[in-house]
Design an enzyme around this catalytic site. Structure first.
Site, PDB file in Angstrom:
ATOM      1  CD  GLU A  36      -2.583   1.420   2.601  1.00  0.00           C
ATOM      2  OE1 GLU A  36      -2.173   0.855   3.629  1.00  0.00           O
ATOM      3  OE2 GLU A  36      -3.592   2.125   2.581  1.00  0.00           O
ATOM      4  CB  SER A  88     -12.095   5.377   1.990  1.00  0.00           C
ATOM      5  OG  SER A  88     -11.797   5.237   3.352  1.00  0.00           O
ATOM      6  CE  LYS A 117      -5.934  -0.123   1.974  1.00  0.00           C
ATOM      7  NZ  LYS A 117      -6.506  -0.737   3.179  1.00  0.00           N
TER       8      LYS A 117
HETATM    9  P1  13P Z   1      -8.888   4.521   4.856  1.00  0.00           P
HETATM   10  O1  13P Z   1      -9.868   3.780   3.997  1.00  0.00           O
HETATM   11  O2  13P Z   1      -9.503   5.153   6.052  1.00  0.00           O
HETATM   12  O3  13P Z   1      -8.016   5.443   4.063  1.00  0.00           O
HETATM   13  O4  13P Z   1      -7.899   3.434   5.449  1.00  0.00           O
HETATM   14  C1  13P Z   1      -7.392   2.431   4.649  1.00  0.00           C
HETATM   15  C2  13P Z   1      -6.079   1.997   5.116  1.00  0.00           C
HETATM   16  O5  13P Z   1      -5.821   0.822   5.212  1.00  0.00           O
HETATM   17  C3  13P Z   1      -5.059   3.022   5.427  1.00  0.00           C
HETATM   18  O6  13P Z   1      -3.839   2.412   5.684  1.00  0.00           O
END
Ligand code: 13P
Length: 332
Positions: free
Chosen positions: A176, A260, A218
């Site tokens: 991510e 998100s 991600k």
């Molecule tokens: P959000 O959907 O709140 O951005 O969080 C996702 C996430 O895994 C952040 O590391």
């Protein structure tokens, strides 16, 4: 041997997504404080149980990413959280990075920590029931100055080392690199940074011989910065997000999931629906789904307020949002 490709593909099962319930103690404390809830280990346990213990989530969720503390906690059904998930066919995952620190070579940027004792921690998490993992890197945009190449490259190297360790331990990695929404940047700039980050990442992954077929990526959506004064339409977001991903993420990956990132639940859902439509039109090669934290949890937290008597109504709000987000995945 664990079939990592099969697990990664099951996490991308049609109509289902992944709940990110992996806020660190620090982040969970801040998140709960937003709703007037003061925190303790047991309050965090109740916070997790609100979501994990909700009946029927398996219809919408293929996996839930947990925080290390949560792997060892029990729900109100007296079962350890990972066991309770497995019993409902939901894969338990674990956030394995240890957060960020300022990057010494560029002090306004962040670098993610957690590689040093990673192999030992992975063994432990696996014993505790985790089958997949997540590592988050944070990329800040500031005009044309940030991100710097050196920070993108260092974050990519650490994501690659993480992915390699995780695959050797027999777990699926989610990589991510989050492009932050905060800032004055345009959506076009966000699109360019997403593309550049993934191009850098995939060239470093190749150098580290990371197996692409068992990784999940991600990503942020391509959005105008929160201080830009611009509101993007879902179609604009979809156009630029899909274009950036098609240009930079190879078809072999098991899938792409979206965070998100501070969008409202309705915004994140509408943008996901438009992205799904655009990806279908463009013949995009990878399965797509959601991996939201805030956009799935916020409405339920608003109802819950840390009170036992509000649990049923809060869970209904959670399930209603899950149903909407899942429906967004079948937008044609
Ligand atoms: P959000 O959907 O709140 O951005 O969080 C996702 C996430 O895994 C952040 O590391």
């Amino acid at each position: 041997m664990t079939d990592l490709v099969a697990i990664a593909r099951s996490l991308m099962a049609p109509g289902k997504g992944i709940l990110a319930a992996d806020e660190s103690v620090h982040t969970a404390t801040a998140r709960l404080a937003d709703y007037g809830i003061s925190t303790s280990a047991d309050m965090r346990r109740q916070f997790r149980d609100l979501f994990i213990g909700a009946e029927g989530i398996e219809q919408y969720l293929s996996g839930i990413i947990l925080f290390s503390e949560t792997l060892l906690q029990k729900g109100s059904d007296k079962k350890l959280f990972p066991k309770s998930l497995v019993a409902r066919g939901i894969f338990p995952g674990i956030k394995v990075d240890l957060g960020t620190e300022p990057f010494p070579e560029s002090s306004h940027e962040l670098i993610t920590q957690g590689l040093l004792d990673l192999p030992e921690r992975l063994m432990q998490y696996k014993k505790q029931g985790a089958v997949f993992t997540k590592w988050r890197a944070v990329i800040r945009i500031d005009g044309d100055d940030l991100p710097t190449n050196v920070a993108l490259h260092e974050n990519a190297k650490r994501l690659a080392s993480y992915a390699k360790e995780v695959q050797s331990a027999g777990l699926v990695p989610i990589l991510e690199p989050e492009i932050l929404l905060e800032g004055k940047h345009s959506r076009i700039r966000a699109r360019a940074v997403i593309e550049e980050m993934f191009q850098t990442l995939f060239s470093v992954l190749a150098e580290h011989s990371v197996d692409r077929a068992s990784i999940i990526v991600k990503t942020s959506m391509a959005l105008s910065g929160s201080a830009s004064g611009k509101k993007d339409t879902p179609e604009e977001v979809a156009e630029d997000t899909v274009a950036a991903l098609v240009a930079s993420v190879p078809p072999q990956v098991a899938g792409i999931v979206f965070l998100s990132g501070g969008q409202t639940p309705d915004q994140a859902t509408a943008n996901l629906a438009a992205i799904t439509r655009r990806a279908n039109e463009a013949g995009a090669p990878w399965p797509l789904t959601f991996s939201f934290a805030r956009a799935l949890q916020d409405e339920a937290l608003e109802v819950w307020k840390g009170k036992e008597e509000n649990v049923p109504a809060a869970r209904s709000a959670f399930l209603a949002r899950l149903a909407k987000v899942s429906a967004a995945l079948s937008s044609m």
